[in-house]
Design a protein around this motif. Structure first.
Motif, PDB file in Angstrom:
ATOM      1  N   VAL A 150       9.774   6.446   0.286  1.00  0.00           N
ATOM      2  CA  VAL A 150      10.214   5.638   1.431  1.00  0.00           C
ATOM      3  C   VAL A 150       9.525   4.291   1.317  1.00  0.00           C
ATOM      4  CG1 VAL A 150      10.137   5.348   3.935  1.00  0.00           C
ATOM      5  CG2 VAL A 150      10.671   7.596   2.952  1.00  0.00           C
ATOM      6  N   ILE A 151      10.300   3.214   1.387  1.00  0.00           N
ATOM      7  CA  ILE A 151       9.717   1.875   1.380  1.00  0.00           C
ATOM      8  C   ILE A 151      10.036   1.195   2.706  1.00  0.00           C
ATOM      9  CG2 ILE A 151      11.737   0.934   0.142  1.00  0.00           C
ATOM     10  CD1 ILE A 151       9.781  -1.154  -1.076  1.00  0.00           C
ATOM     11  N   SER A 152       9.011   0.594   3.312  1.00  0.00           N
ATOM     12  CA  SER A 152       9.160  -0.050   4.625  1.00  0.00           C
ATOM     13  C   SER A 152       8.246  -1.267   4.681  1.00  0.00           C
ATOM     14  CB  SER A 152       8.818   0.931   5.751  1.00  0.00           C
ATOM     15  OG  SER A 152       7.457   1.343   5.666  1.00  0.00           O
ATOM     16  N   GLY A 153       8.300  -1.979   5.797  1.00  0.00           N
ATOM     17  CA  GLY A 153       7.442  -3.145   5.986  1.00  0.00           C
ATOM     18  C   GLY A 153       6.673  -3.039   7.290  1.00  0.00           C
ATOM     19  N   GLU A 154       5.406  -3.424   7.279  1.00  0.00           N
ATOM     20  CA  GLU A 154       4.616  -3.436   8.509  1.00  0.00           C
ATOM     21  C   GLU A 154       4.951  -4.667   9.346  1.00  0.00           C
ATOM     22  OE1 GLU A 154       0.439  -3.044   7.922  1.00  0.00           O
ATOM     23  OE2 GLU A 154       0.568  -0.897   7.519  1.00  0.00           O
ATOM     24  N   GLY A 155       4.701  -4.534  10.642  1.00  0.00           N
ATOM     25  CA  GLY A 155       4.882  -5.680  11.527  1.00  0.00           C
ATOM     26  C   GLY A 155       6.310  -5.855  12.003  1.00  0.00           C
ATOM     27  N   GLN A 202       0.845  -1.190   0.000  1.00  0.00           N
ATOM     28  CA  GLN A 202       0.000   0.000   0.000  1.00  0.00           C
ATOM     29  C   GLN A 202       0.885   1.245   0.000  1.00  0.00           C
ATOM     30  OE1 GLN A 202      -2.597  -0.346   3.403  1.00  0.00           O
ATOM     31  NE2 GLN A 202      -3.534  -2.230   2.668  1.00  0.00           N
ATOM     32  N   TYR A 203       0.371   2.326  -0.576  1.00  0.00           N
ATOM     33  CA  TYR A 203       1.143   3.563  -0.521  1.00  0.00           C
ATOM     34  C   TYR A 203       0.240   4.780  -0.526  1.00  0.00           C
ATOM     35  CZ  TYR A 203       0.591   4.382  -5.624  1.00  0.00           C
ATOM     36  OH  TYR A 203       0.100   4.611  -6.883  1.00  0.00           O
ATOM     37  N   THR A 204       0.758   5.831   0.065  1.00  0.00           N
ATOM     38  CA  THR A 204       0.118   7.137   0.028  1.00  0.00           C
ATOM     39  C   THR A 204       1.167   8.150  -0.408  1.00  0.00           C
ATOM     40  OG1 THR A 204       0.655   7.516   2.368  1.00  0.00           O
ATOM     41  CG2 THR A 204      -1.510   6.580   1.875  1.00  0.00           C
ATOM     42  N   ILE A 205       0.709   9.286  -0.882  1.00  0.00           N
ATOM     43  CA  ILE A 205       1.620  10.354  -1.297  1.00  0.00           C
ATOM     44  C   ILE A 205       1.304  11.586  -0.463  1.00  0.00           C
ATOM     45  CG2 ILE A 205       2.401  11.832  -3.190  1.00  0.00           C
ATOM     46  CD1 ILE A 205       1.573   9.551  -5.094  1.00  0.00           C
ATOM     47  N   THR A 206       2.284  12.084   0.245  1.00  0.00           N
ATOM     48  CA  THR A 206       2.085  13.238   1.113  1.00  0.00           C
ATOM     49  C   THR A 206       1.951  14.507   0.281  1.00  0.00           C
ATOM     50  OG1 THR A 206       4.461  13.729   1.335  1.00  0.00           O
ATOM     51  CG2 THR A 206       3.512  12.110   2.862  1.00  0.00           C
ATOM     52  N   ASP A 207       1.507  15.581   0.934  1.00  0.00           N
ATOM     53  CA  ASP A 207       1.340  16.854   0.239  1.00  0.00           C
ATOM     54  C   ASP A 207       2.646  17.381  -0.337  1.00  0.00           C
ATOM     55  OD1 ASP A 207      -1.341  16.808   0.827  1.00  0.00           O
ATOM     56  OD2 ASP A 207      -1.183  18.121   2.576  1.00  0.00           O
ATOM     57  N   ASP A 208       3.782  17.005   0.284  1.00  0.00           N
ATOM     58  CA  ASP A 208       5.061  17.492  -0.225  1.00  0.00           C
ATOM     59  C   ASP A 208       5.730  16.509  -1.179  1.00  0.00           C
ATOM     60  OD1 ASP A 208       5.413  15.778   1.885  1.00  0.00           O
ATOM     61  OD2 ASP A 208       6.629  17.132   3.080  1.00  0.00           O
ATOM     62  N   GLY A 209       4.984  15.522  -1.651  1.00  0.00           N
ATOM     63  CA  GLY A 209       5.480  14.680  -2.732  1.00  0.00           C
ATOM     64  C   GLY A 209       6.279  13.465  -2.324  1.00  0.00           C
ATOM     65  N   VAL A 210       6.127  12.990  -1.088  1.00  0.00           N
ATOM     66  CA  VAL A 210       6.814  11.778  -0.646  1.00  0.00           C
ATOM     67  C   VAL A 210       5.853  10.597  -0.758  1.00  0.00           C
ATOM     68  CG1 VAL A 210       7.927  10.585   1.273  1.00  0.00           C
ATOM     69  CG2 VAL A 210       8.348  13.034   0.907  1.00  0.00           C
ATOM     70  N   ALA A 211       6.252   9.573  -1.517  1.00  0.00           N
ATOM     71  CA  ALA A 211       5.464   8.347  -1.609  1.00  0.00           C
ATOM     72  C   ALA A 211       5.871   7.430  -0.462  1.00  0.00           C
ATOM     73  CB  ALA A 211       5.694   7.667  -2.952  1.00  0.00           C
ATOM     74  N   ASP A 212       4.922   7.133   0.412  1.00  0.00           N
ATOM     75  CA  ASP A 212       5.140   6.289   1.589  1.00  0.00           C
ATOM     76  C   ASP A 212       4.640   4.888   1.232  1.00  0.00           C
ATOM     77  OD1 ASP A 212       5.305   5.101   4.058  1.00  0.00           O
ATOM     78  OD2 ASP A 212       4.018   6.546   5.096  1.00  0.00           O
ATOM     79  N   VAL A 213       5.572   3.991   0.892  1.00  0.00           N
ATOM     80  CA  VAL A 213       5.250   2.656   0.391  1.00  0.00           C
ATOM     81  C   VAL A 213       5.471   1.639   1.505  1.00  0.00           C
ATOM     82  CG1 VAL A 213       5.824   0.897  -1.326  1.00  0.00           C
ATOM     83  CG2 VAL A 213       5.989   3.332  -1.926  1.00  0.00           C
ATOM     84  N   ARG A 214       4.468   0.781   1.730  1.00  0.00           N
ATOM     85  CA  ARG A 214       4.587  -0.214   2.801  1.00  0.00           C
ATOM     86  C   ARG A 214       4.182  -1.595   2.318  1.00  0.00           C
ATOM     87  NH1 ARG A 214       3.042   2.487   8.585  1.00  0.00           N
ATOM     88  NH2 ARG A 214       3.690   4.617   8.113  1.00  0.00           N
ATOM     89  N   MET A 215       5.036  -2.564   2.599  1.00  0.00           N
ATOM     90  CA  MET A 215       4.647  -3.955   2.421  1.00  0.00           C
ATOM     91  C   MET A 215       3.759  -4.321   3.606  1.00  0.00           C
ATOM     92  SD  MET A 215       8.287  -5.566   1.092  1.00  0.00           S
ATOM     93  CE  MET A 215       9.339  -4.462   2.068  1.00  0.00           C
ATOM     94  N   VAL A 216       2.606  -4.900   3.344  1.00  0.00           N
ATOM     95  CA  VAL A 216       1.598  -5.067   4.400  1.00  0.00           C
ATOM     96  C   VAL A 216       1.206  -6.532   4.614  1.00  0.00           C
ATOM     97  CG1 VAL A 216       0.681  -2.727   4.171  1.00  0.00           C
ATOM     98  CG2 VAL A 216      -0.272  -4.553   2.742  1.00  0.00           C
ATOM     99  N   ARG A 217       2.084  -7.444   4.294  1.00  0.00           N
ATOM    100  CA  ARG A 217       1.827  -8.864   4.577  1.00  0.00           C
ATOM    101  C   ARG A 217       2.465  -9.209   5.930  1.00  0.00           C
ATOM    102  NH1 ARG A 217       3.811 -14.343   1.469  1.00  0.00           N
ATOM    103  NH2 ARG A 217       1.927 -15.567   1.867  1.00  0.00           N
ATOM    104  N   ALA A 218       2.033  -8.483   6.946  1.00  0.00           N
ATOM    105  CA  ALA A 218       2.699  -8.564   8.253  1.00  0.00           C
ATOM    106  C   ALA A 218       2.623  -9.954   8.873  1.00  0.00           C
ATOM    107  CB  ALA A 218       2.095  -7.529   9.202  1.00  0.00           C
ATOM    108  N   ASP A 219       1.529 -10.687   8.627  1.00  0.00           N
ATOM    109  CA  ASP A 219       1.387 -12.007   9.233  1.00  0.00           C
ATOM    110  C   ASP A 219       2.425 -12.998   8.725  1.00  0.00           C
ATOM    111  OD1 ASP A 219       0.046 -11.787   6.725  1.00  0.00           O
ATOM    112  OD2 ASP A 219      -1.008 -13.666   7.131  1.00  0.00           O
ATOM    113  N   LYS A 220       3.025 -12.707   7.562  1.00  0.00           N
ATOM    114  CA  LYS A 220       4.078 -13.557   6.987  1.00  0.00           C
ATOM    115  C   LYS A 220       5.417 -12.810   6.960  1.00  0.00           C
ATOM    116  CE  LYS A 220       1.333 -17.026   5.895  1.00  0.00           C
ATOM    117  NZ  LYS A 220       1.460 -18.367   6.508  1.00  0.00           N
ATOM    118  N   MET A 221       5.552 -11.784   7.792  1.00  0.00           N
ATOM    119  CA  MET A 221       6.750 -10.955   7.842  1.00  0.00           C
ATOM    120  C   MET A 221       7.133 -10.448   6.449  1.00  0.00           C
ATOM    121  SD  MET A 221       9.155 -12.374  10.923  1.00  0.00           S
ATOM    122  CE  MET A 221       9.487 -13.996  10.267  1.00  0.00           C
ATOM    123  N   ASN A 222       6.074 -10.122   5.676  1.00  0.00           N
ATOM    124  CA  ASN A 222       6.221  -9.543   4.338  1.00  0.00           C
ATOM    125  C   ASN A 222       7.028 -10.432   3.393  1.00  0.00           C
ATOM    126  OD1 ASN A 222       4.747  -7.136   5.037  1.00  0.00           O
ATOM    127  ND2 ASN A 222       6.554  -6.527   6.214  1.00  0.00           N
TER     128      ASN A 222
END
Length: 275
Positions: A60-65, A13-33
């Motif tokens: 920015v790319i990160s992982g949940e969990g 999943q990702y969102t884009i902030t007002d200042d143009g930063v794409a916040d990208v997250r791997m969200v398969r937390a139950d399987k440690m992405n």
């Protein structure tokens, strides 16, 4: 839900902030992405979507969990044991990357804007290679990182053997690949696999992304293009590319705005990238 029914947003999943930063997250937390076919496809799809968005200035790319990404899904190893190979067919090239596994990390290198990986927990195998696809890696000191394919009788095949030599001294890179050893985030920073450590890698990655996003988007994109050429093309070609870039920037609206803002001691107001 079958693999065919899994949506991109079920993995990334990702969102884009007002200042143009794409916040990208791997969200398969139950399987440690972990990387299954759907995660491979989702990362590539999201990377391409962001590349097509001229409002994005940094990523920015990160992982949940508990983990950034624990590597290949165990179901893949089971199929290998049973003699089933699932390497993925050649597809439309993404730069030099032709197969899905290599496009998954390379899409972040290929992106025209800087990408920062915020790494915590585990970054094993393919997960480590996804982080290596970013321009900058901010890693928690206690993160465990490894190119551990050798443990499974394999070699790093998600661009890892080719990309690590640009980050880590060659003999250290060979040791990591030959042994599959696990190192901490602290050691990763010491040898160059990580850019630096942070107790809050996501927060620091977002702060850095916002700082980059505050610069001229045209200059930042040209800078990434040049830095990706560095050491990979003959000097004559690299020097010529520098001159092409600087000629395109001097006197352009955003370069003029940068000068004016500095002289007037105010924050610049840059135009969006227009190609």
């Amino acid at each position: 839900m079958t693999d065919e029914q899994i949506r991109t947003e079920d993995r990334v999943q990702y969102t884009i902030t007002d200042d143009g930063v794409a916040d990208v997250r791997m969200v398969r937390a139950d399987k440690m992405n972990a990387l299954d076919d759907a995660m491979f496809e989702a990362l590539i799809t999201v990377g391409k979507e962001i590349a097509a968005n001229n409002e994005v200035r940094a990523v920015v790319i990160s992982g949940e969990g508990r983990a950034f990404c624990s590597g290949l899904d165990f179901s893949r190893f089971k199929s290998m044991k049973d003699g089933v190979q699932r390497l993925g067919d050649d597809r439309d090239p993404l730069g030099p990357a032709k197969v899905m596994a290599q496009q998954t990390p390379y899409v972040w290198t290929w992106l025209p804007v800087p990408v920062i990986a915020a790494v915590h927990g585990f970054a094993f195998g393919g997960g480590c290679q996804v982080a290596m696809g970013a321009d900058i890696r901010i890693v928690h000191p206690e993160t465990q990182m490894s190119l551990m394919e050798m443990k499974w009788g394999l070699v790093p095949d998600m661009t890892g053997t080719q990309m690590i030599a640009g980050l880590v001294r060659r003999d250290l890179a060979k040791e990591l690949v030959y042994t599959g050893k696990v190192i901490s985030g602290t050691e990763a920073a010491e040898i160059g696999l990580a850019t630096r450590t942070s107790d809050n890698p996501y927060d620091d990655a977002m702060a850095l992304a916002k700082e980059i996003a505050s610069k001229s988007p045209h200059a930042v994109r040209r800078a990434k293009e040049l830095m990706e050429m560095s050491g990979r093309v003959p000097l004559e070609e690299g020097f010529a590319a520098e001159q092409t870039a600087i000629r395109s920037l001097i006197g352009s609206p955003n370069q003029s705005e940068a000068v004016a803002a500095n002289l007037e001691k105010r924050a610049p107001k840059f135009q969006s990238y227009d190609g």
